[in-house]
Design a protein around this motif. Structure first.
Motif, mmCIF file in Angstrom:
data_model
loop_
_atom_site.group_PDB
_atom_site.id
_atom_site.type_symbol
_atom_site.label_atom_id
_atom_site.label_comp_id
_atom_site.label_asym_id
_atom_site.label_seq_id
_atom_site.Cartn_x
_atom_site.Cartn_y
_atom_site.Cartn_z
ATOM 1 N N TRP A 1 -4.414 -1.836 7.866
ATOM 2 C CA TRP A 1 -5.093 -0.863 9.072
ATOM 3 C C TRP A 1 -4.373 0.590 8.769
ATOM 4 O O TRP A 1 -3.457 0.818 8.323
ATOM 5 C CB TRP A 1 -4.727 -1.275 10.318
ATOM 6 N N ALA A 2 -5.461 1.593 8.979
ATOM 7 C CA ALA A 2 -4.991 2.896 8.619
ATOM 8 C C ALA A 2 -5.602 3.858 9.777
ATOM 9 O O ALA A 2 -6.551 3.479 10.200
ATOM 10 C CB ALA A 2 -5.643 3.362 7.364
ATOM 11 N N TRP A 3 -5.039 4.965 9.957
ATOM 12 C CA TRP A 3 -5.374 6.003 10.696
ATOM 13 C C TRP A 3 -4.981 7.489 10.393
ATOM 14 O O TRP A 3 -4.083 7.506 9.346
ATOM 15 C CB TRP A 3 -4.838 5.549 12.051
ATOM 16 N N GLY A 4 -5.530 8.406 11.023
ATOM 17 C CA GLY A 4 -5.046 9.675 10.541
ATOM 18 C C GLY A 4 -6.193 10.451 9.898
ATOM 19 O O GLY A 4 -7.695 10.217 9.920
ATOM 20 N N LEU A 5 -5.914 11.342 8.902
ATOM 21 C CA LEU A 5 -6.938 12.108 8.020
ATOM 22 C C LEU A 5 -7.792 11.167 7.005
ATOM 23 O O LEU A 5 -6.965 10.304 6.369
ATOM 24 C CB LEU A 5 -6.303 13.265 7.261
ATOM 25 N N ASN A 6 -9.147 11.487 6.951
ATOM 26 C CA ASN A 6 -9.838 10.677 6.186
ATOM 27 C C ASN A 6 -10.760 11.466 5.412
ATOM 28 O O ASN A 6 -12.005 10.985 5.280
ATOM 29 C CB ASN A 6 -10.589 9.726 6.861
ATOM 30 N N ASN A 7 -10.338 12.655 5.069
ATOM 31 C CA ASN A 7 -11.560 13.536 4.421
ATOM 32 C C ASN A 7 -12.044 12.919 3.116
ATOM 33 O O ASN A 7 -12.963 13.764 2.673
ATOM 34 C CB ASN A 7 -10.933 14.986 4.406
ATOM 35 N N ARG A 8 -11.098 12.467 2.369
ATOM 36 C CA ARG A 8 -11.675 11.610 1.280
ATOM 37 C C ARG A 8 -11.811 10.165 0.839
ATOM 38 O O ARG A 8 -11.846 9.580 0.017
ATOM 39 C CB ARG A 8 -10.448 12.199 0.178
ATOM 40 N N VAL B 1 0.963 -1.040 -0.088
ATOM 41 C CA VAL B 1 0.048 0.168 -0.084
ATOM 42 C C VAL B 1 0.909 1.304 0.107
ATOM 43 O O VAL B 1 2.026 1.193 0.541
ATOM 44 C CB VAL B 1 -0.993 0.233 1.226
ATOM 45 N N ALA B 2 0.268 2.370 -0.563
ATOM 46 C CA ALA B 2 1.107 3.608 -0.635
ATOM 47 C C ALA B 2 0.095 4.832 -0.246
ATOM 48 O O ALA B 2 -0.969 4.702 -0.939
ATOM 49 C CB ALA B 2 1.769 3.726 -2.030
ATOM 50 N N HIS C 1 -1.858 10.607 7.055
ATOM 51 C CA HIS C 1 -2.435 9.455 7.499
ATOM 52 C C HIS C 1 -1.248 8.489 7.453
ATOM 53 O O HIS C 1 -0.353 8.681 6.741
ATOM 54 C CB HIS C 1 -3.669 9.092 6.800
ATOM 55 N N ALA C 2 -1.373 7.371 7.927
ATOM 56 C CA ALA C 2 -0.397 6.260 8.062
ATOM 57 C C ALA C 2 -1.252 4.812 7.800
ATOM 58 O O ALA C 2 -2.396 4.623 8.084
ATOM 59 C CB ALA C 2 0.410 6.121 9.116
ATOM 60 N N MET C 3 -0.531 3.836 7.551
ATOM 61 C CA MET C 3 -1.181 2.458 7.195
ATOM 62 C C MET C 3 -0.192 1.337 7.647
ATOM 63 O O MET C 3 1.272 1.616 7.685
ATOM 64 C CB MET C 3 -1.443 2.382 5.788
ATOM 65 N N ALA C 4 -0.568 0.415 8.050
ATOM 66 C CA ALA C 4 0.279 -0.946 8.295
ATOM 67 C C ALA C 4 -0.350 -2.103 7.994
ATOM 68 O O ALA C 4 -1.676 -2.182 7.819
ATOM 69 C CB ALA C 4 0.298 -0.755 9.872
ATOM 70 N N MET C 5 0.412 -3.052 7.341
ATOM 71 C CA MET C 5 0.036 -4.332 6.795
ATOM 72 C C MET C 5 0.441 -5.271 8.032
ATOM 73 O O MET C 5 1.495 -5.417 8.529
ATOM 74 C CB MET C 5 0.565 -4.724 5.558
ATOM 75 N N LYS C 6 -0.597 -6.418 8.382
ATOM 76 C CA LYS C 6 -0.403 -7.040 9.341
ATOM 77 C C LYS C 6 0.331 -8.389 8.690
ATOM 78 O O LYS C 6 -0.240 -8.622 7.528
ATOM 79 C CB LYS C 6 -1.526 -7.569 10.291
ATOM 80 N N SER D 1 3.897 -6.372 9.504
ATOM 81 C CA SER D 1 4.766 -6.690 8.705
ATOM 82 C C SER D 1 5.461 -5.698 8.042
ATOM 83 O O SER D 1 6.618 -5.713 7.188
ATOM 84 C CB SER D 1 4.536 -7.947 7.948
ATOM 85 N N ALA D 2 4.509 -4.582 7.814
ATOM 86 C CA ALA D 2 4.947 -3.277 6.873
ATOM 87 C C ALA D 2 4.134 -2.105 7.212
ATOM 88 O O ALA D 2 3.104 -2.197 7.819
ATOM 89 C CB ALA D 2 4.746 -3.755 5.435
ATOM 90 N N ILE D 3 4.870 -0.983 6.896
ATOM 91 C CA ILE D 3 4.264 0.431 7.175
ATOM 92 C C ILE D 3 4.332 1.265 6.016
ATOM 93 O O ILE D 3 5.262 1.237 5.283
ATOM 94 C CB ILE D 3 4.837 0.962 8.474
#
Length: 387
Positions: A360-367, A40-41, A349-354, A341-343
């Motif tokens: 999983w993602a967190w932070g700004l979500n306006n779009r 993911v990017a 915003h930021a994301m993490a792959m388990k 396993s990856a970030i």
């Protein structure tokens, strides 16, 4: 004039009486992303996902065509980037996106001011176009307005905005097509700052090199001088990974310690202060870090034990620590995340792959860039749906 990559992007669309929601339903009804996510990017307000079958999908802001689906319609659900397959890696910039195929070719779409896409024009692209004259590329790193491409041979090519010398070709002229970065060989990693103002490179000997804007000490060379060609970051050896955020840089040593330099207004250097520095300083715990990423004014690190840690600005909940508007000058553990396993860090915003393949993602979500089907910001990670 630079467009603001932090501006609110509002798209009003009508065609034969249909609004955006209706038209998107017609175009994409029943389309489901294939299983098996590889990568993911995150961009400014959009997110890309690379699937195991080599296709690329995205969601979130699409004002400049950064999702690559042939439209400029924002999307809360995953849409496929058209015409792409056999992709090896992806990158999301402020307002544009790129992919490197397994054959080493580079493809780009979205915003094209200053030649950010490298296709010889300044025309925005709603679907991917191939960059001509560039091959044997292993990875790309893209900012708000410029791009770095690393080849198998260990050389770097750059294009786009260059007013601060961030392309490293010895000039401050924008480039619509790729030009070689001067004087660097045996490069193993590159990182273009989220601000689009400076660049970093890691050589095989463990040294770090920087060029471009230096107004906050982001080049880490002990000065405030801008550079249009690469210069070494002071005192760094045995480095295995680098990350260029908006105005601060970071490096991971082989021993698992983190080092940072540049702007520190929000504590993004993670050393317990808000004092900016022109040379690297050691980030406080955590130790045992295996991966790091830089957002706009926050930092993200992954430890060997599968936990994720963040520090810096937190105005959109991008630290994932369960609170808003409280910055942190030291690393905090992101809640609800284990066995990661990856970030990936985006602007806000930021994301993490388990290890189980969920994202999983967190932070700004306006779009809708967090992928949970809403436009609600998250200060605790939420699962990225539809994968």
């Amino acid at each position: 004039m630079l467009p603001s990559i932090g501006m609110a992007l509002v798209l009003l669309f009508s065609m034969s009486g249909c609004g955006e929601e209706d038209r998107r339903g017609v175009l994409f009804k029943g389309v489901v992303a294939p299983p098996g996510i590889v990568m993911v990017a995150g961009g400014r307000e959009h997110t890309l996902a690379l699937m195991a079958d080599g296709t690329v999908w995205g969601r979130g802001s699409n004002f400049y065509g950064e999702l690559g689906d042939g439209t400029t319609l924002n999307s809360l659900t995953l849409v496929q980037t058209v015409g792409l397959g056999d992709v090896a890696t992806i990158a999301a910039g402020g307002l544009f996106s790129m992919a490197v195929k397994k054959d080493g070719t580079v493809w780009a779409w979205g915003y094209n001011g200053f030649g950010a896409l490298g296709d010889g024009t300044t025309t925005d692209r709603w679907s991917p176009v191939q960059l001509q004259g560039l091959s044997d590329v292993t990875t790309v790193s893209i900012s708000g307005y410029h791009t770095l491409a690393l080849t198998h041979a260990g050389t770097i090519w750059a294009w786009g905005y260059n007013a601060r010398g961030q392309l490293g070709d010895g000039t401050i002229e924008d480039r619509l097509t790729p030009v070689p970065v001067a004087g660097l060989t045996n490069v193993v990693a590159v990182s273009a700052s989220t601000s689009g103002q400076y660049s970093l490179a890691l050589k095989s000997d463990g040294s770090v090199w920087a060029w471009g804007s230096n107004s906050s000490g982001e080049l880490g060379d002990g000065t405030w001088l801008e550079r249009s060609t690469p210069a070494p970051v002071q005192g760094l050896t045995d480095i295995v990974s680098i990350a260029a955020a908006r105005r601060h840089g970071m490096a991971l040593k082989r021993d698992g310690t983190l080092w940072a330099w540049g702007a520190n207004y929000y504590g993004q250097l993670g050393n317990g202060t808000r004092t900016s520095t022109r040379a690297p300083v050691k980030v406080q715990e955590p130790s045992g870090v295996i991966s790091l990423m830089g957002g706009e004014d926050h930092s993200v690190a992954l430890k060997l034990d599968g936990t994720v840690w963040t520090w810096g600005v937190n105005d959109q909940g991008q630290l994932g620590a369960g609170r808003d508007d409280i910055d942190s000058v030291i690393p905090l553990k992101v809640l609800r995340l284990t066995e990661v396993s990856a970030i990936s860090a985006a602007w806000t915003h930021a994301m993490a792959m388990k290890q189980d393949g969920t994202v999983w993602a967190w932070g700004l979500n306006n779009r809708g860039q967090l992928g949970d089907g809403t436009t609600t910001n998250r200060n605790i990670p939420a699962e990225f749906l539809g994968l």
